[in-house]
Design a protein around this motif. Structure first.
Motif, PDB file in Angstrom:
ATOM      1  N   PHE A  77     -69.420  45.354 -33.316  1.00 58.67           N
ATOM      2  CA  PHE A  77     -70.813  45.001 -33.012  1.00 58.67           C
ATOM      3  C   PHE A  77     -70.860  43.810 -32.047  1.00 58.67           C
ATOM      4  O   PHE A  77     -71.541  43.852 -31.021  1.00 58.67           O
ATOM      5  N   HIS A  78     -70.103  42.770 -32.347  1.00 61.11           N
ATOM      6  CA  HIS A  78     -70.053  41.573 -31.502  1.00 61.11           C
ATOM      7  C   HIS A  78     -69.542  41.923 -30.107  1.00 61.11           C
ATOM      8  O   HIS A  78     -70.113  41.497 -29.101  1.00 61.11           O
TER       9      HIS A  78
ATOM     10  N   THR B  24     -70.584  42.620 -24.244  1.00 63.41           N
ATOM     11  CA  THR B  24     -70.601  43.419 -23.014  1.00 63.41           C
ATOM     12  C   THR B  24     -72.029  43.591 -22.513  1.00 63.41           C
ATOM     13  O   THR B  24     -72.305  43.468 -21.309  1.00 63.41           O
ATOM     14  N   LEU B  25     -72.954  43.856 -23.423  1.00 65.68           N
ATOM     15  CA  LEU B  25     -74.356  44.034 -23.046  1.00 65.68           C
ATOM     16  C   LEU B  25     -74.962  42.737 -22.514  1.00 65.68           C
ATOM     17  O   LEU B  25     -75.599  42.733 -21.458  1.00 65.68           O
TER      18      LEU B  25
ATOM     19  N   ALA C 119     -80.607  52.396 -18.598  1.00 65.29           N
ATOM     20  CA  ALA C 119     -79.149  52.260 -18.701  1.00 65.29           C
ATOM     21  C   ALA C 119     -78.632  52.377 -20.132  1.00 65.29           C
ATOM     22  O   ALA C 119     -77.514  52.859 -20.350  1.00 65.29           O
ATOM     23  N   HIS C 120     -79.429  51.910 -21.111  1.00 71.40           N
ATOM     24  CA  HIS C 120     -78.949  51.823 -22.498  1.00 71.40           C
ATOM     25  C   HIS C 120     -79.987  52.326 -23.492  1.00 71.40           C
ATOM     26  O   HIS C 120     -80.109  51.792 -24.595  1.00 71.40           O
TER      27      HIS C 120
ATOM     28  N   LEU D 198     -71.609  35.476 -26.143  1.00 72.82           N
ATOM     29  CA  LEU D 198     -72.840  36.274 -26.125  1.00 72.82           C
ATOM     30  C   LEU D 198     -73.816  35.765 -25.056  1.00 72.82           C
ATOM     31  O   LEU D 198     -75.009  36.044 -25.116  1.00 72.82           O
ATOM     32  N   HIS D 199     -73.287  34.997 -24.127  1.00 64.17           N
ATOM     33  CA  HIS D 199     -74.064  34.502 -22.989  1.00 64.17           C
ATOM     34  C   HIS D 199     -75.298  33.731 -23.434  1.00 64.17           C
ATOM     35  O   HIS D 199     -76.356  33.827 -22.841  1.00 64.17           O
TER      36      HIS D 199
END
Length: 155
Positions: free
Chosen positions: A7-8, A13-14, A34-35, A78-79
């Motif tokens: 999950f992390h 990536t997202l 896109a998602h 996670l930015h």
């Protein structure tokens, strides 16, 4: 690798793809293209959320009929987004505002369930927006990405 680790990794990536982009309708459109619900990313995130609830590391708190919990605090991997997930059924949650905006992934558990009128997929609230988060027509999990974890609940 554990469900939580996968999950992390999927979220890292997202968030790399959305970091630095304005939180606006254009971002919501891009996320849905896109998602969206038919995508691999959406399916992986939904599967992890369903498993996380079942395994007890997601939505571990309850208040006012809402199961909720912050899964990850803002971090560089996670930015600088925090990750929260709520489990709601046919109710409005507490009013709050988003100083930096909010990105929501809507995952209906009941076919046709909506979040703030949005079906399965993504919606984005711009910086300074506010709402009563509302799930209607059934039950849904909603994942919130908050820049720097910023959220202010109205008293």
């Amino acid at each position: 690798m554990s469900t939580k680790a996968v999950f992390h990794q999927t979220l890292a990536t997202l968030t790399e793809q959305i970091a630095g982009r304005p939180l606006d309708a254009a971002l919501a459109d891009w996320l849905n293209q896109a998602h969206g619900p038919e995508s691999d990313v959406y399916q992986r995130l939904m599967e992890a959320c369903v498993m996380g609830v079942r395994e007890g590391w997601l939505c571990e708190r309850e208040g006012g009929g809402i199961r909720y919990g912050r899964v990850f605090k803002p971090e560089d991997a996670l930015h600088r987004f925090s990750v929260d997930v709520v489990d709601m059924q046919d109710l409005a949650g507490p009013h709050h505002s988003h100083p930096g905006g909010e990105i929501d992934l809507i995952m209906p558990l009941t076919q046709g369930a909506t979040f703030d009128g949005h079906p399965a997929g993504w919606c984005v609230y711009p910086p300074g927006s506010a709402h009563h988060p509302t799930v209607a027509q059934g039950r849904a999990l909603v994942l919130y990405l908050l820049p720097e974890g910023q959220i202010h609940f109205t008293r």
